[in-house]
Design a protein around this motif. Structure first.
Motif, PDB file in Angstrom:
ATOM      1  N   ASN A  43       0.847  -1.195   0.000  1.00 40.03           N
ATOM      2  CA  ASN A  43       0.000   0.000   0.000  1.00 40.03           C
ATOM      3  C   ASN A  43       0.882   1.244   0.000  1.00 40.03           C
ATOM      4  OD1 ASN A  43      -2.565  -1.249   0.091  1.00 40.03           O
ATOM      5  ND2 ASN A  43      -2.237  -1.687   2.251  1.00 40.03           N
ATOM      6  N   ILE A  44       0.581   2.165  -0.905  1.00 31.33           N
ATOM      7  CA  ILE A  44       1.288   3.436  -0.951  1.00 31.33           C
ATOM      8  C   ILE A  44       0.254   4.529  -0.710  1.00 31.33           C
ATOM      9  CG2 ILE A  44       2.733   5.020  -2.290  1.00 31.33           C
ATOM     10  CD1 ILE A  44       2.499   1.472  -3.399  1.00 31.33           C
ATOM     11  N   ILE A  52      -4.701   6.653  -2.011  1.00 31.48           N
ATOM     12  CA  ILE A  52      -3.943   5.426  -1.776  1.00 31.48           C
ATOM     13  C   ILE A  52      -3.968   4.577  -3.037  1.00 31.48           C
ATOM     14  CG2 ILE A  52      -5.947   4.227  -0.817  1.00 31.48           C
ATOM     15  CD1 ILE A  52      -4.006   2.806   1.119  1.00 31.48           C
ATOM     16  N   THR A  53      -2.903   3.849  -3.244  1.00 28.05           N
ATOM     17  CA  THR A  53      -2.850   2.902  -4.353  1.00 28.05           C
ATOM     18  C   THR A  53      -2.052   1.695  -3.891  1.00 28.05           C
ATOM     19  OG1 THR A  53      -2.447   2.669  -6.740  1.00 28.05           O
ATOM     20  CG2 THR A  53      -0.743   3.800  -5.461  1.00 28.05           C
ATOM     21  N   GLY A  54      -1.969   0.693  -4.729  1.00 31.64           N
ATOM     22  CA  GLY A  54      -1.216  -0.513  -4.408  1.00 31.64           C
ATOM     23  C   GLY A  54      -0.287  -0.887  -5.540  1.00 31.64           C
ATOM     24  N   GLU A 112      -1.980   9.304 -10.462  1.00 28.71           N
ATOM     25  CA  GLU A 112      -2.195  10.250 -11.548  1.00 28.71           C
ATOM     26  C   GLU A 112      -2.993  11.446 -11.043  1.00 28.71           C
ATOM     27  OE1 GLU A 112      -2.433   8.022 -15.662  1.00 28.71           O
ATOM     28  OE2 GLU A 112      -3.973   7.232 -14.298  1.00 28.71           O
ATOM     29  N   ASN A 113      -2.950  12.528 -11.804  1.00 27.97           N
ATOM     30  CA  ASN A 113      -3.711  13.744 -11.501  1.00 27.97           C
ATOM     31  C   ASN A 113      -3.400  14.303 -10.114  1.00 27.97           C
ATOM     32  OD1 ASN A 113      -5.077  13.629 -14.022  1.00 27.97           O
ATOM     33  ND2 ASN A 113      -6.439  12.077 -13.163  1.00 27.97           N
ATOM     34  N   ILE A 114      -2.121  14.408  -9.804  1.00 25.03           N
ATOM     35  CA  ILE A 114      -1.672  14.948  -8.525  1.00 25.03           C
ATOM     36  C   ILE A 114      -1.283  16.416  -8.728  1.00 25.03           C
ATOM     37  CG2 ILE A 114      -0.009  14.707  -6.644  1.00 25.03           C
ATOM     38  CD1 ILE A 114      -1.954  12.322  -6.953  1.00 25.03           C
ATOM     39  N   LYS A 115      -1.847  17.284  -7.898  1.00 29.11           N
ATOM     40  CA  LYS A 115      -1.539  18.707  -7.999  1.00 29.11           C
ATOM     41  C   LYS A 115      -0.071  18.945  -7.656  1.00 29.11           C
ATOM     42  CE  LYS A 115      -6.167  20.272  -6.849  1.00 29.11           C
ATOM     43  NZ  LYS A 115      -7.020  21.009  -5.917  1.00 29.11           N
ATOM     44  N   VAL A 173       4.801   3.813   2.440  1.00 28.65           N
ATOM     45  CA  VAL A 173       4.589   2.466   1.917  1.00 28.65           C
ATOM     46  C   VAL A 173       4.523   1.488   3.076  1.00 28.65           C
ATOM     47  CG1 VAL A 173       5.523   0.638   0.448  1.00 28.65           C
ATOM     48  CG2 VAL A 173       5.843   3.011  -0.193  1.00 28.65           C
ATOM     49  N   THR A 174       3.504   0.641   3.059  1.00 31.06           N
ATOM     50  CA  THR A 174       3.370  -0.398   4.081  1.00 31.06           C
ATOM     51  C   THR A 174       3.137  -1.739   3.410  1.00 31.06           C
ATOM     52  OG1 THR A 174       0.993   0.047   4.269  1.00 31.06           O
ATOM     53  CG2 THR A 174       2.434   1.168   5.837  1.00 31.06           C
TER      54      THR A 174
END
Length: 120
Positions: free
Chosen positions: A49-50, A58-60, A70-73, A81-82
């Motif tokens: 997990n990030i 959150i994404t993996g 994506e689409n991060i200001k 990260v876990t």
């Protein structure tokens, strides 16, 4: 033969030009963060997990240990990260508009997270 330019035609062409310019510039107002997560042994980490700290984003990682936001200001973010059985990791990353920033992680094994369970 002469073509007449009616006011409605001029407004239509002008509107299309404005829409094209604004959509092209809007595509570059955000950035991306990508990377790969491995263990200290060099193994790819699947399903880690990030998280972007301080947000609900959150994404993996996939089967290749890679992830993508994506689409991060634009701005400075702290990624966490876990993964079960590891100490996890934190890294700061600066996101620029129209760019993909790379943030790779190496996770160390943590035996303290794995405790013995006795079933009676």
């Amino acid at each position: 033969m002469k073509t007449k330019l009616y006011p409605s035609k001029i407004i239509f062409i002008f509107s299309i030009a404005i829409l094209y310019i604004t959509s092209a510039s809007a595509q570059n107002t955000t950035g991306k963060i990508s990377g790969i997560v491995k263990t200290t042994k060099g193994d790819l980490v699947h399903l880690a997990n990030i998280t972007i700290s301080g947000s609900n984003i959150i994404t993996g990682t996939d089967e290749n240990g890679t992830y993508l936001f994506e689409n991060i200001k634009p701005g400075t973010y702290s990624l966490k990260v876990t993964f079960i059985g590891t100490k996890g990791a934190v890294k700061k990353v600066v996101v620029n508009a129209g760019e993909t920033m790379q943030a790779d992680f190496v996770l160390a094994e943590s035996l303290s997270d794995l405790k013995q369970v006795t079933i009676n």
